[in-house]
Design a protein around this motif. Structure first.
Motif, PDB file in Angstrom:
ATOM      1  N   ASN A 161     -59.635 -60.263  20.575  1.00  0.00           N
ATOM      2  CA  ASN A 161     -58.564 -60.571  19.374  1.00  0.00           C
ATOM      3  C   ASN A 161     -57.854 -59.455  19.105  1.00  0.00           C
ATOM      4  O   ASN A 161     -56.729 -59.422  18.845  1.00  0.00           O
ATOM      5  N   HIS A 219     -50.934 -59.804  23.273  1.00  0.00           N
ATOM      6  CA  HIS A 219     -50.918 -59.136  21.980  1.00  0.00           C
ATOM      7  C   HIS A 219     -49.805 -58.678  21.372  1.00  0.00           C
ATOM      8  O   HIS A 219     -48.650 -58.207  22.164  1.00  0.00           O
ATOM      9  N   GLU A 245     -52.827 -57.110  17.953  1.00  0.00           N
ATOM     10  CA  GLU A 245     -53.554 -58.272  17.660  1.00  0.00           C
ATOM     11  C   GLU A 245     -53.230 -59.403  18.478  1.00  0.00           C
ATOM     12  O   GLU A 245     -51.835 -59.698  18.677  1.00  0.00           O
ATOM     13  N   ARG A 246     -54.125 -60.272  18.803  1.00  0.00           N
ATOM     14  CA  ARG A 246     -53.660 -61.510  19.794  1.00  0.00           C
ATOM     15  C   ARG A 246     -52.498 -62.343  18.904  1.00  0.00           C
ATOM     16  O   ARG A 246     -52.536 -62.632  17.895  1.00  0.00           O
ATOM     17  N   THR A 282     -50.606 -65.709  18.219  1.00  0.00           N
ATOM     18  CA  THR A 282     -51.076 -66.968  17.826  1.00  0.00           C
ATOM     19  C   THR A 282     -49.870 -67.990  18.050  1.00  0.00           C
ATOM     20  O   THR A 282     -49.010 -67.682  18.235  1.00  0.00           O
TER      21      THR A 282
END
Length: 362
Positions: A312, A335, A359-360, A362
């Protein structure tokens, strides 16, 4: 290598580095980088000098890249720590006065710390023995230093082969064994900024951290306070030994260290291969939410890139912003950059360290 020393132009040089990093990360919609400046002088904790002889007398010398015939003779080095500058001439005078110390001496290496320790390595084009030990002990006592002698195939350590550094991070003091000849961050104050930034970027977590290229545990120790458990990996045997000492010395109990290359870590975590060095370690028991990488200048290899895509969060410290940008280009589909920073480890050069948190999406 000679370094251009220009304190008056430092802010302009730093601004140029900031602009360069911003341009490299612009295609990825990165936020503005936090910038951590270096002291303008006395920031470098390590220095290595060749000796150049004129009329039979030794002088400290540095050379421009690609030119080992035109020495730049020096008595002081403003970019080096105050301790190195204090030691340079008294050490050289002592070696000139005692043939046992000075005969066929060709190189002097200094390793100092923010905590005040100094280790000096004297390198010779001749064998050294117990007679050298006797003279060297007097010199070590006189200058209050740790001293090592090196000649072909020999190393004579008088007391210990490492210094003990102390770094202040987030209100805590961390102690580090730094071994002669091993890799350490050369700019101690900027290193503290790097560690503090990494802690802030990591935040507080209830899951686990996977760390690749952990070295002597520079980042491992502070980051251990922000995760349930840490699995740290490193290939260099000497770095692993220092990291284990540092983990024990700082009474860190939630870190497991394994001697594996990054490619081997990928094979182990993907079930491609089993390693005896992982016996007794239940990889399935870890819940990795974050991976921390501090790779060499070449950046992450293709296999490791594929591995880190599975996490993540990717906390990435880079000593080469060009390969960092190339790696991010491979990661941007999954990311996005939420934090970035510039750490000026090497003032008056084009080199810089950068940090990003990915950060991944969404």
């Amino acid at each position: 290598m000679a370094v251009s020393f220009d304190p008056a132009g430092y802010e302009q040089q730093l601004a140029a580095k900031r602009e360069r990093l911003t341009e490299l990360l612009a295609p990825f919609s990165a936020p503005e980088p936090a910038v951590f400046a270096s002291p303008r002088e006395h920031f470098r904790l390590r220095a290595e000098f060749r000796l150049w002889y004129q009329d039979g007398q030794p002088h400290y010398a540095m050379f421009e890249p690609g030119n080992n015939r035109q020495p730049i003779l020096i008595e002081q080095l403003p970019i080096a720590s105050r301790r190195i500058n204090e030691l340079m001439m008294p050490l050289l005078e002592a070696c000139k006065a005692d043939p046992e110390l000075g005969r066929k001496l060709f190189q002097v290496e200094f390793l100092t710390t923010l905590s005040g320790e100094a280790l000096v390595t004297l390198c010779y084009h001749r064998p050294i023995d117990e007679q050298w030990d006797q003279a060297a002990r007097k010199l070590a006592e006189q200058l209050n230093i740790l001293l090592i002698g090196r000649s072909r195939g020999r190393r004579r350590v008088l007391e210990r082969d490492h210094v003990l550094e102390e770094l202040q991070v987030d209100g805590r003091t961390w102690r580090y064994q730094q071994v002669e000849g091993g890799f350490t961050q050369p700019n101690g104050l900027v290193n503290q900024h790097m560690l503090s930034w990494a802690l802030e970027a990591a935040g507080h977590n209830t899951d686990d951290l996977l760390e690749l290229y952990c070295g002597n545990g520079n980042f491992t120790l502070p980051l251990s306070t922000r995760f349930r458990r840490v699995l740290a990996t490193e290939l260099s045997k000497s770095s692993v030994r220092s990291a284990l000492e540092n983990i024990a010395d700082n009474q860190v109990e939630n870190v497991t260290l394994v001697r594996l290359a990054s490619e081997e870590v990928t094979q182990a975590l993907t079930g491609v291969r089993e390693f005896r060095r992982l016996q007794g370690i239940d990889l399935s028991g870890y819940r990795f939410g974050t991976v921390f990488v501090d790779p060499p200048r070449a950046g992450l290899d293709p296999g490791t890139l594929e591995l880190v895509k599975g996490y993540n969060r990717i906390l990435y410290i880079s000593c080469n912003p060009e390969t960092l940008a190339a790696n991010i280009a491979e990661l941007q589909a999954s990311h996005r950059i939420t934090r970035c920073a510039l750490f000026d480890q090497f003032p008056y050069t084009h080199h810089m360290e950068a940090g990003v948190l990915l950060e991944r999406r969404t």
